[in-house]
Scaffold this active site. Structure first.
Site, PDB file in Angstrom:
ATOM      1  N   ASP A   1     -15.291  -2.874  -1.867  1.00 37.69           N
ATOM      2  CA  ASP A   1     -14.926  -2.618  -0.475  1.00 37.69           C
ATOM      3  C   ASP A   1     -16.208  -2.328   0.295  1.00 37.69           C
ATOM      4  O   ASP A   1     -16.992  -1.455  -0.096  1.00 37.69           O
ATOM      5  CB  ASP A   1     -13.989  -1.417  -0.379  1.00 37.69           C
TER       6      ASP A   1
ATOM      7  N   ASP B   1       0.855  -1.184   0.000  1.00 41.61           N
ATOM      8  CA  ASP B   1       0.000   0.000   0.000  1.00 41.61           C
ATOM      9  C   ASP B   1       0.894   1.238   0.000  1.00 41.61           C
ATOM     10  O   ASP B   1       1.777   1.371   0.864  1.00 41.61           O
ATOM     11  CB  ASP B   1      -0.903   0.009   1.227  1.00 41.61           C
TER      12      ASP B   1
END
Length: 241
Positions: free
Chosen positions: A129, A8
């Protein structure tokens, strides 16, 4: 089941967030390409990258770090975060990405997902998500009334390569993945589903694999913390799958 080590990216660094909060970022390194090489050397078959700044900005922000990773490794790499138009999709694939992940636009502009999946077969994934089953967009900052399963089903005939399903409340929390919700989603569609969020120990990987329906799992913090040894996990998944 494929294990995807996650990198990330925030401000050019490797970080992990807690439940998607940018203010809750732990920095794990300032050389993403070197981290990618470590994962490749451990034997991974894929890498999973997220441009966190890009997810909020709506356009690529950590492009330099992603390009450095692509130059450093030979394993296929997928990227999500801020990819919201055909030009950006095409540009990333031309630079060597194996797969782009479309999240926010899957809700706001599903026609783009269909267009991209048709133009680039096998190279477009949908990122879903969710908090308590409802989809969140724009770096998880915006909650919608769209149910994750309904969104997934809407792309059944679109030709997308995979769905990456993240349970936001589990992400970065080291509390285990939401296996029940992920398995239910995987059984509701024919598209391969990759689990993300909360994979924090070897037992989580085994439990996901033992559903016999989940195609992959993404793990980040657990690999950085050493809670999961990547080489050992890859070996175990290969030997008992």
């Amino acid at each position: 089941m494929i294990l995807y080590p996650a990198i990330d990216l925030k401000d050019g660094q490797c970080v992990r967030l807690l439940r998607g909060e940018m203010s809750e970022a732990t920095v794990f390194g300032d050389d993403p390409a070197a981290q990618a090489l470590k994962f490749q050397d451990a034997g991974c078959d894929w890498l999973h990258l997220v441009d966190l700044n890009g997810a909020f900005a709506g356009q690529p922000v950590n492009a330099a770090a992603v390009e450095a990773i692509l130059k450093a490794v030979s394993v296929p790499t997928q990227l999500g975060g801020g990819i919201r138009d055909m030009a950006t999709i095409a540009a990333w694939l031309e630079k060597g990405l194996a797969r782009v992940i479309l999240g926010t636009v899957a809700v706001e502009n599903p026609a783009l997902v269909r267009e991209a999946a048709k133009a680039f077969p096998g190279k477009v994934a949908v990122g879903i998500d969710a908090r308590k089953g409802r989809v969140a967009t724009k770096g998880w900052a915006t909650e919608t009334d769209v149910m994750a399963t309904d969104l997934a089903r809407s792309f059944e005939d679109a030709g997308v390569a995979a769905i990456i399903y993240t349970d936001i409340d589990r992400d970065g929390a080291m509390q285990g993945p939401n296996i029940e919700a992920t398995e239910a989603l995987a059984r509701a569609v024919t598209i391969p589903v990759i689990a993300s969020g909360g994979v924090s120990r070897m037992e989580d990987l085994i439990a996901l694999r033992d559903t016999n329906i989940i195609a992959g799992a993404i793990s980040g913090r657990a690999l950085y913390d050493g809670a999961i040894d990547l080489a050992a996990a890859l070996k175990a998944l290969a030997s008992i799958s």
